[in-house]
Scaffold this motif. Structure first.
Motif, PDB file in Angstrom:
ATOM      1  N   LEU A 151       9.938  18.286 -52.076  1.00  0.00           N
ATOM      2  CA  LEU A 151      10.901  17.204 -52.259  1.00  0.00           C
ATOM      3  C   LEU A 151      11.454  16.711 -50.924  1.00  0.00           C
ATOM      4  O   LEU A 151      11.744  17.495 -50.027  1.00  0.00           O
ATOM      5  CB  LEU A 151      12.072  17.663 -53.136  1.00  0.00           C
ATOM      6  CG  LEU A 151      11.751  18.115 -54.559  1.00  0.00           C
ATOM      7  CD1 LEU A 151      13.031  18.483 -55.279  1.00  0.00           C
ATOM      8  CD2 LEU A 151      10.987  17.048 -55.325  1.00  0.00           C
ATOM      9  N   ALA A 152      11.576  15.403 -50.799  1.00  0.00           N
ATOM     10  CA  ALA A 152      12.322  14.776 -49.716  1.00  0.00           C
ATOM     11  C   ALA A 152      13.620  14.297 -50.340  1.00  0.00           C
ATOM     12  O   ALA A 152      13.676  13.224 -50.943  1.00  0.00           O
ATOM     13  CB  ALA A 152      11.537  13.620 -49.102  1.00  0.00           C
ATOM     14  N   SER A 153      14.672  15.112 -50.232  1.00  0.00           N
ATOM     15  CA  SER A 153      15.940  14.814 -50.894  1.00  0.00           C
ATOM     16  C   SER A 153      16.744  13.811 -50.076  1.00  0.00           C
ATOM     17  O   SER A 153      16.946  13.995 -48.876  1.00  0.00           O
ATOM     18  CB  SER A 153      16.755  16.102 -51.087  1.00  0.00           C
ATOM     19  OG  SER A 153      16.068  16.996 -51.936  1.00  0.00           O
ATOM     20  N   ALA A 154      17.220  12.764 -50.739  1.00  0.00           N
ATOM     21  CA  ALA A 154      17.965  11.697 -50.060  1.00  0.00           C
ATOM     22  C   ALA A 154      19.403  11.679 -50.552  1.00  0.00           C
ATOM     23  O   ALA A 154      19.720  12.166 -51.637  1.00  0.00           O
ATOM     24  CB  ALA A 154      17.300  10.344 -50.320  1.00  0.00           C
ATOM     25  N   LEU A 179      12.550   5.675 -48.320  1.00  0.00           N
ATOM     26  CA  LEU A 179      11.518   6.585 -47.818  1.00  0.00           C
ATOM     27  C   LEU A 179      10.128   6.147 -48.286  1.00  0.00           C
ATOM     28  O   LEU A 179       9.154   6.227 -47.540  1.00  0.00           O
ATOM     29  CB  LEU A 179      11.799   8.017 -48.289  1.00  0.00           C
ATOM     30  CG  LEU A 179      13.001   8.722 -47.659  1.00  0.00           C
ATOM     31  CD1 LEU A 179      13.216  10.082 -48.330  1.00  0.00           C
ATOM     32  CD2 LEU A 179      12.805   8.906 -46.159  1.00  0.00           C
ATOM     33  N   VAL A 180      10.051   5.678 -49.529  1.00  0.00           N
ATOM     34  CA  VAL A 180       8.766   5.204 -50.052  1.00  0.00           C
ATOM     35  C   VAL A 180       8.420   3.845 -49.446  1.00  0.00           C
ATOM     36  O   VAL A 180       7.274   3.599 -49.056  1.00  0.00           O
ATOM     37  CB  VAL A 180       8.805   5.124 -51.588  1.00  0.00           C
ATOM     38  CG1 VAL A 180       7.453   4.656 -52.130  1.00  0.00           C
ATOM     39  CG2 VAL A 180       9.170   6.481 -52.181  1.00  0.00           C
ATOM     40  N   GLU A 181       9.387   2.971 -49.345  1.00  0.00           N
ATOM     41  CA  GLU A 181       9.155   1.642 -48.780  1.00  0.00           C
ATOM     42  C   GLU A 181       8.606   1.728 -47.368  1.00  0.00           C
ATOM     43  O   GLU A 181       7.736   0.940 -46.976  1.00  0.00           O
ATOM     44  CB  GLU A 181      10.457   0.840 -48.772  1.00  0.00           C
ATOM     45  CG  GLU A 181      10.934   0.395 -50.129  1.00  0.00           C
ATOM     46  CD  GLU A 181      12.242  -0.365 -50.042  1.00  0.00           C
ATOM     47  OE1 GLU A 181      12.424  -1.327 -50.817  1.00  0.00           O
ATOM     48  OE2 GLU A 181      13.098   0.001 -49.202  1.00  0.00           O
ATOM     49  N   HIS A 182       9.085   2.670 -46.572  1.00  0.00           N
ATOM     50  CA  HIS A 182       8.676   2.804 -45.172  1.00  0.00           C
ATOM     51  C   HIS A 182       7.462   3.700 -44.998  1.00  0.00           C
ATOM     52  O   HIS A 182       7.064   3.994 -43.865  1.00  0.00           O
ATOM     53  CB  HIS A 182       9.844   3.342 -44.346  1.00  0.00           C
ATOM     54  CG  HIS A 182      11.034   2.438 -44.341  1.00  0.00           C
ATOM     55  ND1 HIS A 182      12.323   2.895 -44.172  1.00  0.00           N
ATOM     56  CD2 HIS A 182      11.135   1.093 -44.507  1.00  0.00           C
ATOM     57  CE1 HIS A 182      13.167   1.874 -44.217  1.00  0.00           C
ATOM     58  NE2 HIS A 182      12.453   0.776 -44.430  1.00  0.00           N
ATOM     59  N   GLY A 183       6.892   4.160 -46.111  1.00  0.00           N
ATOM     60  CA  GLY A 183       5.693   4.985 -46.024  1.00  0.00           C
ATOM     61  C   GLY A 183       5.954   6.405 -45.581  1.00  0.00           C
ATOM     62  O   GLY A 183       5.015   7.137 -45.246  1.00  0.00           O
ATOM     63  N   GLU A 184       7.205   6.831 -45.584  1.00  0.00           N
ATOM     64  CA  GLU A 184       7.532   8.193 -45.170  1.00  0.00           C
ATOM     65  C   GLU A 184       7.319   9.190 -46.302  1.00  0.00           C
ATOM     66  O   GLU A 184       7.323  10.403 -46.074  1.00  0.00           O
ATOM     67  CB  GLU A 184       8.970   8.252 -44.666  1.00  0.00           C
ATOM     68  CG  GLU A 184       9.210   7.386 -43.431  1.00  0.00           C
ATOM     69  CD  GLU A 184      10.657   7.413 -42.986  1.00  0.00           C
ATOM     70  OE1 GLU A 184      11.305   8.469 -43.150  1.00  0.00           O
ATOM     71  OE2 GLU A 184      11.140   6.391 -42.481  1.00  0.00           O
ATOM     72  N   ALA A 185       7.166   8.700 -47.507  1.00  0.00           N
ATOM     73  CA  ALA A 185       6.817   9.528 -48.664  1.00  0.00           C
ATOM     74  C   ALA A 185       5.832   8.738 -49.508  1.00  0.00           C
ATOM     75  O   ALA A 185       6.049   7.549 -49.767  1.00  0.00           O
ATOM     76  CB  ALA A 185       8.062   9.871 -49.488  1.00  0.00           C
ATOM     77  N   LEU A 240       8.262   6.246 -61.421  1.00  0.00           N
ATOM     78  CA  LEU A 240       7.484   6.826 -60.323  1.00  0.00           C
ATOM     79  C   LEU A 240       6.916   5.677 -59.508  1.00  0.00           C
ATOM     80  O   LEU A 240       6.241   4.797 -60.048  1.00  0.00           O
ATOM     81  CB  LEU A 240       6.349   7.696 -60.864  1.00  0.00           C
ATOM     82  CG  LEU A 240       5.467   8.378 -59.807  1.00  0.00           C
ATOM     83  CD1 LEU A 240       6.266   9.436 -59.044  1.00  0.00           C
ATOM     84  CD2 LEU A 240       4.234   9.010 -60.460  1.00  0.00           C
ATOM     85  N   VAL A 241       7.215   5.651 -58.201  1.00  0.00           N
ATOM     86  CA  VAL A 241       6.797   4.539 -57.344  1.00  0.00           C
ATOM     87  C   VAL A 241       5.990   5.030 -56.152  1.00  0.00           C
ATOM     88  O   VAL A 241       6.072   6.193 -55.758  1.00  0.00           O
ATOM     89  CB  VAL A 241       8.021   3.736 -56.838  1.00  0.00           C
ATOM     90  CG1 VAL A 241       8.752   3.069 -57.991  1.00  0.00           C
ATOM     91  CG2 VAL A 241       8.976   4.626 -56.029  1.00  0.00           C
ATOM     92  N   ALA A 242       5.213   4.115 -55.589  1.00  0.00           N
ATOM     93  CA  ALA A 242       4.416   4.375 -54.398  1.00  0.00           C
ATOM     94  C   ALA A 242       4.515   3.163 -53.482  1.00  0.00           C
ATOM     95  O   ALA A 242       4.883   2.071 -53.938  1.00  0.00           O
ATOM     96  CB  ALA A 242       2.954   4.624 -54.789  1.00  0.00           C
ATOM     97  N   PRO A 243       4.211   3.318 -52.194  1.00  0.00           N
ATOM     98  CA  PRO A 243       4.271   2.160 -51.296  1.00  0.00           C
ATOM     99  C   PRO A 243       3.295   1.079 -51.728  1.00  0.00           C
ATOM    100  O   PRO A 243       2.215   1.363 -52.246  1.00  0.00           O
ATOM    101  CB  PRO A 243       3.866   2.754 -49.933  1.00  0.00           C
ATOM    102  CG  PRO A 243       4.112   4.215 -50.057  1.00  0.00           C
ATOM    103  CD  PRO A 243       3.842   4.551 -51.486  1.00  0.00           C
ATOM    104  N   ARG A 267       5.579  14.643 -49.309  1.00  0.00           N
ATOM    105  CA  ARG A 267       6.855  14.822 -49.969  1.00  0.00           C
ATOM    106  C   ARG A 267       7.052  13.800 -51.092  1.00  0.00           C
ATOM    107  O   ARG A 267       6.573  12.672 -51.016  1.00  0.00           O
ATOM    108  CB  ARG A 267       7.999  14.676 -48.953  1.00  0.00           C
ATOM    109  CG  ARG A 267       8.019  15.770 -47.886  1.00  0.00           C
ATOM    110  CD  ARG A 267       8.469  17.095 -48.498  1.00  0.00           C
ATOM    111  NE  ARG A 267       8.570  18.155 -47.504  1.00  0.00           N
ATOM    112  CZ  ARG A 267       7.597  19.019 -47.237  1.00  0.00           C
ATOM    113  NH1 ARG A 267       6.435  18.919 -47.879  1.00  0.00           N
ATOM    114  NH2 ARG A 267       7.776  19.976 -46.352  1.00  0.00           N
ATOM    115  N   LEU A 268       7.783  14.230 -52.110  1.00  0.00           N
ATOM    116  CA  LEU A 268       8.185  13.362 -53.206  1.00  0.00           C
ATOM    117  C   LEU A 268       9.636  12.962 -52.955  1.00  0.00           C
ATOM    118  O   LEU A 268      10.529  13.815 -52.919  1.00  0.00           O
ATOM    119  CB  LEU A 268       8.063  14.093 -54.546  1.00  0.00           C
ATOM    120  CG  LEU A 268       8.586  13.366 -55.782  1.00  0.00           C
ATOM    121  CD1 LEU A 268       7.701  12.167 -56.115  1.00  0.00           C
ATOM    122  CD2 LEU A 268       8.661  14.332 -56.970  1.00  0.00           C
TER     123      LEU A 268
END
Length: 297
Positions: A194-197, A206-212, A129-132, A162-163
């Motif tokens: 969910l933000a499905s990729a 998505l997490v790196e760019h702060g979009e999730a 589980l990761v976060a920005p 979104r996750l």
């Protein structure tokens, strides 16, 4: 020795671009005697590889080393395991396939005209589980003690958050994530968030760019990113084992090339295992001694 430039890798999906690299020079090794076909002075054998997106960095390092060692050109394509399996079934040229789960290798084996040989589970991985934020990967983190309340964590970040996950319908990392969330009793609360990729690297982005605000990716993905930090590892017991099967691919009436077979075997050597370990993967088979090689590169 004269060389031809590397060709563009094949992938018909417009959403994914393959990435190759041009390497100059190389050293002679004992492996060259294993090649069945003669090599012209201005040519090198080519090995086409399709590998799961999560293997991108490790396989780039593996391929760069092996190209110098064996004087071959490796032409990689990276994408979701499902995308690659479908490409292979549709006729994409590749001699070696590395999937991020067994399901898509099983599926490929059932496709007409496809011959899968030498299959074995090569690598293992974990879910994180990761976060920005700056990378704080700690391999000593507890086995999921800090990640059983994902829905609560996500709700605390806002009402419409979104996750980020790989698409749970076909991306292996997303399939594992859904299994884990169901086991932890979090799936029903999170499925609408969910933000499905299209693959695990897209979920990481998505997490790196702060979009999730949160994402579930492989621990190896978290370890190579300087723009996320790891909150914790999901319990191994909450999902199927994360195994990466590797296999030679051929079509009816054909046999795998000698170069591809040698490279497949080399992936289980001590030298290759050391590279995989450096990128956070575990190896699932006993490593073999690597052939004699120039270690100055």
């Amino acid at each position: 020795m004269f060389r031809l430039p590397r060709m563009t890798c094949y992938l018909s999906s417009p959403r994914k671009l393959s990435r190759g690299h041009l390497l100059a020079g190389g050293v002679a090794t004992l492996l060259i005697s294993l090649y069945m076909a003669p090599v012209q002075a201005d040519e090198r054998p080519q090995i086409r590889v399709m590998a799961a997106a999560s293997l991108h960095d490790a396989m780039d390092a593996i391929e760069a080393r092996y190209e110098r060692l064996a004087e071959v050109d490796i032409m990689p394509v990276y994408a979701s395991s499902s995308t690659l399996a479908r490409q292979l079934a549709s006729g994409a040229p590749a001699q070696l396939y590395l999937s991020a789960n067994e399901r898509w290798m099983d599926w490929l084996e059932q496709q007409p005209g496809i011959v899968v040989t030498g299959r074995h589970d090569l690598l293992g991985n974990r879910l994180s589980l990761v976060a920005p934020g700056p990378s704080e990967l700690d391999p000593t983190l507890s086995n999921g003690a800090d990640v059983t309340n994902i829905a609560e964590r996500l709700t605390a970040t806002g009402d419409d958050t979104r996750l980020a996950v790989g698409d749970p319908d076909h991306v292996p990392a997303g399939i594992y994530a859904r299994q884990s969330l169901e086991s932890l009793g979090q799936w029903e609360a999170l499925r609408s968030h969910l933000a499905s990729a299209e693959d695990v690297r897209a979920a990481l982005a998505l997490v790196e760019h702060g979009e999730a605000p949160l994402g579930i990716v492989y621990a190896t993905d978290a370890s190579i990113s300087h723009r996320v930090h790891q909150i914790g590892l999901l319990p191994d017991s909450s999902h199927d084992p994360i195994h990466y099967p590797a296999a030679l691919i051929s079509r009816g009436g054909e046999s795998p090339s000698a170069e591809a077979e040698v490279f497949r075997d080399w992936l289980s050597t001590n030298e290759a295992s050391a590279i995989f370990h450096r990128f956070g993967f575990t190896t699932l088979q006993g490593a073999k001694l690597a052939p004699a090689a120039d270690t100055s590169s």
